[in-house]
Scaffold this motif. Structure first.
Motif, PDB file in Angstrom:
ATOM      1  N   LYS A 111     -19.107 -40.338 -17.045  1.00 56.88           N
ATOM      2  CA  LYS A 111     -17.815 -40.974 -17.278  1.00 56.88           C
ATOM      3  C   LYS A 111     -17.218 -41.458 -15.961  1.00 56.88           C
ATOM      4  N   VAL A 112     -17.364 -40.673 -14.930  1.00 61.93           N
ATOM      5  CA  VAL A 112     -16.876 -41.061 -13.604  1.00 61.93           C
ATOM      6  C   VAL A 112     -17.599 -42.314 -13.121  1.00 61.93           C
ATOM      7  N   LEU A 113     -18.903 -42.406 -13.407  1.00 61.09           N
ATOM      8  CA  LEU A 113     -19.699 -43.530 -12.939  1.00 61.09           C
ATOM      9  C   LEU A 113     -19.538 -44.781 -13.799  1.00 61.09           C
ATOM     10  N   ALA A 114     -19.074 -44.613 -15.028  1.00 59.34           N
ATOM     11  CA  ALA A 114     -19.064 -45.718 -15.991  1.00 59.34           C
ATOM     12  C   ALA A 114     -18.185 -46.887 -15.569  1.00 59.34           C
ATOM     13  N   ASP A 115     -17.008 -46.610 -15.051  1.00 59.26           N
ATOM     14  CA  ASP A 115     -16.084 -47.674 -14.649  1.00 59.26           C
ATOM     15  C   ASP A 115     -15.402 -47.257 -13.357  1.00 59.26           C
ATOM     16  N   PRO A 116     -15.882 -47.753 -12.215  1.00 63.89           N
ATOM     17  CA  PRO A 116     -15.319 -47.355 -10.921  1.00 63.89           C
ATOM     18  C   PRO A 116     -13.828 -47.609 -10.798  1.00 63.89           C
ATOM     19  N   ARG A 117     -13.317 -48.626 -11.486  1.00 68.00           N
ATOM     20  CA  ARG A 117     -11.875 -48.913 -11.428  1.00 68.00           C
ATOM     21  C   ARG A 117     -11.069 -47.760 -12.028  1.00 68.00           C
ATOM     22  N   LYS A 118     -11.495 -47.309 -13.195  1.00 70.32           N
ATOM     23  CA  LYS A 118     -10.775 -46.233 -13.880  1.00 70.32           C
ATOM     24  C   LYS A 118     -10.913 -44.919 -13.123  1.00 70.32           C
ATOM     25  N   SER A 119     -12.098 -44.667 -12.601  1.00 64.36           N
ATOM     26  CA  SER A 119     -12.310 -43.432 -11.853  1.00 64.36           C
ATOM     27  C   SER A 119     -11.481 -43.420 -10.579  1.00 64.36           C
ATOM     28  N   ARG A 120     -11.365 -44.572  -9.932  1.00 65.40           N
ATOM     29  CA  ARG A 120     -10.540 -44.643  -8.719  1.00 65.40           C
ATOM     30  C   ARG A 120      -9.078 -44.368  -9.059  1.00 65.40           C
ATOM     31  N   LEU A 121      -8.599 -44.967 -10.149  1.00 61.87           N
ATOM     32  CA  LEU A 121      -7.212 -44.741 -10.560  1.00 61.87           C
ATOM     33  C   LEU A 121      -6.968 -43.271 -10.866  1.00 61.87           C
ATOM     34  N   PHE A 122      -7.873 -42.660 -11.621  1.00 58.37           N
ATOM     35  CA  PHE A 122      -7.651 -41.303 -12.109  1.00 58.37           C
ATOM     36  C   PHE A 122      -7.893 -40.235 -11.055  1.00 58.37           C
ATOM     37  N   LEU A 123      -8.893 -40.455 -10.188  1.00 59.80           N
ATOM     38  CA  LEU A 123      -9.327 -39.385  -9.296  1.00 59.80           C
ATOM     39  C   LEU A 123      -9.029 -39.610  -7.822  1.00 59.80           C
ATOM     40  N   VAL A 124      -8.833 -40.854  -7.407  1.00 58.17           N
ATOM     41  CA  VAL A 124      -8.596 -41.131  -5.988  1.00 58.17           C
ATOM     42  C   VAL A 124      -7.146 -41.484  -5.710  1.00 58.17           C
ATOM     43  N   GLU A 125      -6.593 -42.386  -6.513  1.00 55.81           N
ATOM     44  CA  GLU A 125      -5.257 -42.893  -6.232  1.00 55.81           C
ATOM     45  C   GLU A 125      -4.145 -41.841  -6.247  1.00 55.81           C
ATOM     46  N   PRO A 126      -4.221 -40.796  -7.094  1.00 55.13           N
ATOM     47  CA  PRO A 126      -3.150 -39.787  -7.047  1.00 55.13           C
ATOM     48  C   PRO A 126      -2.986 -39.133  -5.682  1.00 55.13           C
ATOM     49  N   TYR A 127      -4.049 -39.165  -4.865  1.00 56.03           N
ATOM     50  CA  TYR A 127      -3.966 -38.570  -3.526  1.00 56.03           C
ATOM     51  C   TYR A 127      -3.330 -39.517  -2.515  1.00 56.03           C
ATOM     52  N   SER A 128      -3.224 -40.809  -2.863  1.00 56.93           N
ATOM     53  CA  SER A 128      -2.727 -41.780  -1.894  1.00 56.93           C
ATOM     54  C   SER A 128      -1.546 -42.599  -2.385  1.00 56.93           C
ATOM     55  N   SER A 129      -1.244 -42.548  -3.664  1.00 50.93           N
ATOM     56  CA  SER A 129      -0.175 -43.379  -4.218  1.00 50.93           C
ATOM     57  C   SER A 129       0.989 -42.511  -4.700  1.00 50.93           C
ATOM     58  N   THR A 130       2.111 -42.616  -4.014  1.00 46.17           N
ATOM     59  CA  THR A 130       3.288 -41.840  -4.421  1.00 46.17           C
ATOM     60  C   THR A 130       3.799 -42.284  -5.777  1.00 46.17           C
ATOM     61  N   GLY A 131       3.497 -43.515  -6.160  1.00 48.13           N
ATOM     62  CA  GLY A 131       3.965 -44.009  -7.442  1.00 48.13           C
ATOM     63  C   GLY A 131       3.339 -43.298  -8.624  1.00 48.13           C
ATOM     64  N   LEU A 132       2.236 -42.576  -8.390  1.00 52.02           N
ATOM     65  CA  LEU A 132       1.552 -41.880  -9.480  1.00 52.02           C
ATOM     66  C   LEU A 132       1.823 -40.385  -9.482  1.00 52.02           C
ATOM     67  N   GLY A 133       2.599 -39.909  -8.527  1.00 51.58           N
ATOM     68  CA  GLY A 133       2.800 -38.475  -8.381  1.00 51.58           C
ATOM     69  C   GLY A 133       3.332 -37.799  -9.618  1.00 51.58           C
ATOM     70  N   GLN A 134       4.433 -38.276 -10.160  1.00 47.57           N
ATOM     71  CA  GLN A 134       5.045 -37.641 -11.320  1.00 47.57           C
ATOM     72  C   GLN A 134       4.166 -37.737 -12.555  1.00 47.57           C
ATOM     73  N   THR A 135       3.482 -38.863 -12.704  1.00 45.42           N
ATOM     74  CA  THR A 135       2.587 -39.024 -13.848  1.00 45.42           C
ATOM     75  C   THR A 135       1.445 -38.028 -13.773  1.00 45.42           C
TER      76      THR A 135
END
Length: 208
Positions: A111-135
Motif C-alpha cells: 500500500k505504501v508503494l502503490a501511490d507515492p503521492r498518497k504515501s508522502r502525504l500520509f507518512l512524510v508530510e505530517p513531520y514537515s507540514s504544520t498545516g497537517l498537525g491537528q488532522t
C-alpha cells in the motif's frame, strides 16, 4: 416556482449529460487530485489555492465552491488517504493471530508503494507540514486503537497494551517516513521482514 437548477418537472437540470451536483463532485475530485500531484512533486508546501486551481484548470471560484481554505483541502485529502490505509488493517482484525502477520505486513508495504503521492502525504508530510498537525492528531488514534484492540488483544494489562500499540504505531510511521524520503535504504522484502519481526517481538514482550 422552479429554480434555474431544476427542469420543468422538478428534476435536476441536465447540462452536457450531467447534473449540477455531478459537475461539482467532478470539480472537487479534480482539485483533490491536483493537490495530490503537487504533494508528489514538492510536498504539502507546494499546495496553494492558486497552484491547485492552475493544475486542475479551474478558477478560484470553483476552489471555494468545495473548500473554505487550503488547510481544509489538505484536511479532507489527508482523511481520505488515511481511510485507504486503514482498510487493509481492518481486514486483519483477528485478535492475536501470528499466522496473519506476514500477509498484513505485505499488504501494508505494498500500500505504501502503490501511490507515492498518497504515501508522502500520509507518512512524510505530517513531520514537515504544520498545516497537517491537528488532522494527524485526530486521525492516528484510530490506527493505534486497532493495534491495541486486535494485534495486542492478548495483553491483559490495558496500560501495557496501549504502550505496545502506541510505540509500534509511531515507530512504524517513522520507519516508513524515512524509507520514503530516502534516508532509510532497504528493499521491500527487508521492510516486510522487519514488520513481521517487530510484531513477533511485541507479541512476546508481554506474553507472560
Amino acid at each position: 416556482m422552479r429554480t434555474d437548477r431544476e427542469s420543468a418537472d422538478g428534476s435536476p437540470r441536465i447540462w452536457g449529460g450531467t447534473t449540477l451536483t455531478e459537475r461539482r463532485e467532478t470539480r472537487r475530485a479534480a482539485l483533490l487530485e491536483a493537490a495530490l500531484d503537487l504533494i508528489g512533486e514538492a510536498g504539502a508546501s507546494g499546495v496553494t489555492m492558486r497552484a491547485v486551481c492552475r493544475h486542475a484548470n479551474l478558477t478560484d471560484r470553483y476552489f471555494y465552491e468545495s473548500f473554505a481554505s487550503r488547510d481544509e483541502l489538505l484536511d479532507v485529502l489527508y482523511r481520505q488517504v488515511a481511510d485507504e490505509f486503514l482498510a487493509p488493517m481492518t481486514a486483519f482484525t483477528a485478535a492475536d493471530d501470528p499466522s496473519r502477520d506476514r500477509a498484513l505486513s505485505e499488504i501494508l508495504v505494498d500500500k505504501v508503494l502503490a501511490d507515492p503521492r498518497k504515501s508522502r502525504l500520509f507518512l512524510v508530510e505530517p513531520y514537515s507540514s504544520t498545516g497537517l498537525g491537528q488532522t494527524t492528531f485526530a486521525v492516528m488514534p484510530v490506527f493505534t486503537r486497532i493495534m491495541q484492540d486486535h494485534l495486542f488483544g492478548h495483553i491483559d494489562d490495558p496500560v501495557r497494551r496501549r504502550l505496545a500499540a502506541v510505540t509500534m504505531a509511531s515507530g512504524n510511521a517513522g520507519m516508513f517516513s524515512a524509507w520514503l524520503n530516502g534516508s532509510l535504504r532497504a528493499t521491500r522484502e527487508q521492510i516486510i521482514e522487519h514488520c513481521v519481526a517487530t510484531l513477533t517481538a511485541y507479541r512476546a514482550m508481554y506474553r507472560s
